[in-house]
Design a protein around this motif. Structure first.
Motif, short mmCIF file in Angstrom:
data_model
loop_
_atom_site.label_atom_id
_atom_site.label_comp_id
_atom_site.label_asym_id
_atom_site.label_seq_id
_atom_site.Cartn_x
_atom_site.Cartn_y
_atom_site.Cartn_z
N SER A 99 33.74 51.60 -65.51
CA SER A 99 33.75 51.40 -66.96
C SER A 99 32.39 50.99 -67.50
O SER A 99 32.06 51.25 -68.65
N LEU A 100 31.57 50.36 -66.65
CA LEU A 100 30.21 49.96 -67.05
C LEU A 100 29.18 51.03 -66.69
O LEU A 100 27.98 50.79 -66.81
N GLU A 101 29.65 52.20 -66.23
CA GLU A 101 28.81 53.32 -65.81
C GLU A 101 27.85 52.93 -64.69
O GLU A 101 26.71 53.37 -64.63
N GLY A 102 28.34 52.08 -63.79
CA GLY A 102 27.54 51.63 -62.66
C GLY A 102 27.72 52.52 -61.45
O GLY A 102 28.25 53.63 -61.53
N HIS A 103 27.29 52.01 -60.30
CA HIS A 103 27.33 52.77 -59.06
C HIS A 103 27.91 51.90 -57.95
O HIS A 103 27.80 50.68 -57.99
N SER A 104 28.47 52.54 -56.94
CA SER A 104 28.99 51.80 -55.79
C SER A 104 28.78 52.62 -54.53
O SER A 104 28.68 53.84 -54.57
N GLN A 105 28.71 51.90 -53.41
CA GLN A 105 28.55 52.57 -52.13
C GLN A 105 29.01 51.64 -51.03
O GLN A 105 28.83 50.42 -51.11
N GLN A 106 29.60 52.22 -50.00
CA GLN A 106 29.99 51.45 -48.83
C GLN A 106 28.78 51.38 -47.91
O GLN A 106 28.20 52.40 -47.54
N LEU A 107 28.39 50.16 -47.53
CA LEU A 107 27.21 49.97 -46.68
C LEU A 107 27.58 49.85 -45.20
O LEU A 107 26.79 50.21 -44.34
N GLY A 108 28.74 49.31 -44.93
CA GLY A 108 29.21 49.13 -43.56
C GLY A 108 30.72 49.21 -43.55
O GLY A 108 31.34 49.56 -44.56
N LYS A 109 31.32 48.86 -42.41
CA LYS A 109 32.77 48.96 -42.30
C LYS A 109 33.47 48.15 -43.39
O LYS A 109 34.41 48.62 -44.02
N ASN A 110 33.03 46.93 -43.63
CA ASN A 110 33.66 46.05 -44.62
C ASN A 110 32.67 45.52 -45.65
O ASN A 110 32.89 44.47 -46.24
N ILE A 111 31.57 46.22 -45.86
CA ILE A 111 30.53 45.76 -46.79
C ILE A 111 30.31 46.83 -47.86
O ILE A 111 30.11 48.00 -47.53
N PHE A 112 30.34 46.40 -49.12
CA PHE A 112 30.19 47.32 -50.25
C PHE A 112 29.14 46.77 -51.21
O PHE A 112 28.97 45.56 -51.33
N ILE A 113 28.47 47.69 -51.92
CA ILE A 113 27.54 47.30 -52.97
C ILE A 113 28.01 47.92 -54.27
O ILE A 113 28.44 49.08 -54.30
N PHE A 114 27.97 47.13 -55.34
CA PHE A 114 28.33 47.57 -56.68
C PHE A 114 27.16 47.21 -57.59
O PHE A 114 26.71 46.06 -57.58
N THR A 115 26.66 48.18 -58.35
CA THR A 115 25.50 47.93 -59.20
C THR A 115 25.79 48.33 -60.64
O THR A 115 26.58 49.24 -60.88
N PRO A 116 25.14 47.67 -61.60
CA PRO A 116 25.29 48.08 -63.00
C PRO A 116 24.53 49.38 -63.25
O PRO A 116 23.85 49.91 -62.36
#
Length: 142
Positions: A99-116
């Motif tokens: 909804s904020l037009e951001g980005h996300s990606q899985q970095l590892g098995k249980n690690i995620f990054i979410f960016t604006p």
């Protein structure tokens, strides 16, 4: 009238009289400086904040979403979070990121990054090549 004026007339060039006009500009004042400007500072010291979190319960999602709304990056580690809670948090934060037009990606098995939206996640092409078996296309050791 001089010789030069006669020469100019003979050539067909008419000289116009030059008159000087002095136009007074308004004096400098604070009122003149308050208008909108299109000046952008090249040397901005804008720092990007990264929030690293290991959420334990779904109750923390509101705070995490607020970080994204305030344009901070989130790195979430779900190593110590129950799988069903992890999935709910990921779903909620993914929706917020979208909804904020951001980005996300899985970095590892249980690690995620979410960016604006002002931060783009770039992928390293070498790691993608290694993942698909193209680590050394010209031979040699892997």
């Amino acid at each position: 009238m001089g010789v030069m004026d006669g020469l100019w007339r003979w050539l067909g060039v008419e000289r116009e009289e030059v008159r000087e006009e002095i136009i007074e500009l308004p004096a400098y004042s604070e009122e003149n400086q308050r208008g909108p400007t299109n000046v952008v500072s090249i040397h901005s010291n804008k720092t990007f904040k990264v929030v690293v979190c290991e959420p334990e319960s779904f109750d923390e999602v509101q705070v995490l979403a607020d970080h994204l709304k305030s344009r901070k990056q989130l790195i979430l580690n779900f190593d110590n979070t129950p799988p069903e809670v992890s999935q709910r948090i990921i779903d909620f934060i993914s929706g917020t990121t979208y909804s904020l037009e951001g980005h996300s990606q899985q970095l590892g098995k249980n690690i995620f990054i979410f960016t604006p939206s002002n931060v783009e996640i770039a992928k390293d092409h070498r790691s993608l090549m290694r993942k698909h078996g193209f680590a050394n296309p010209f031979g040699g050791e892997k």
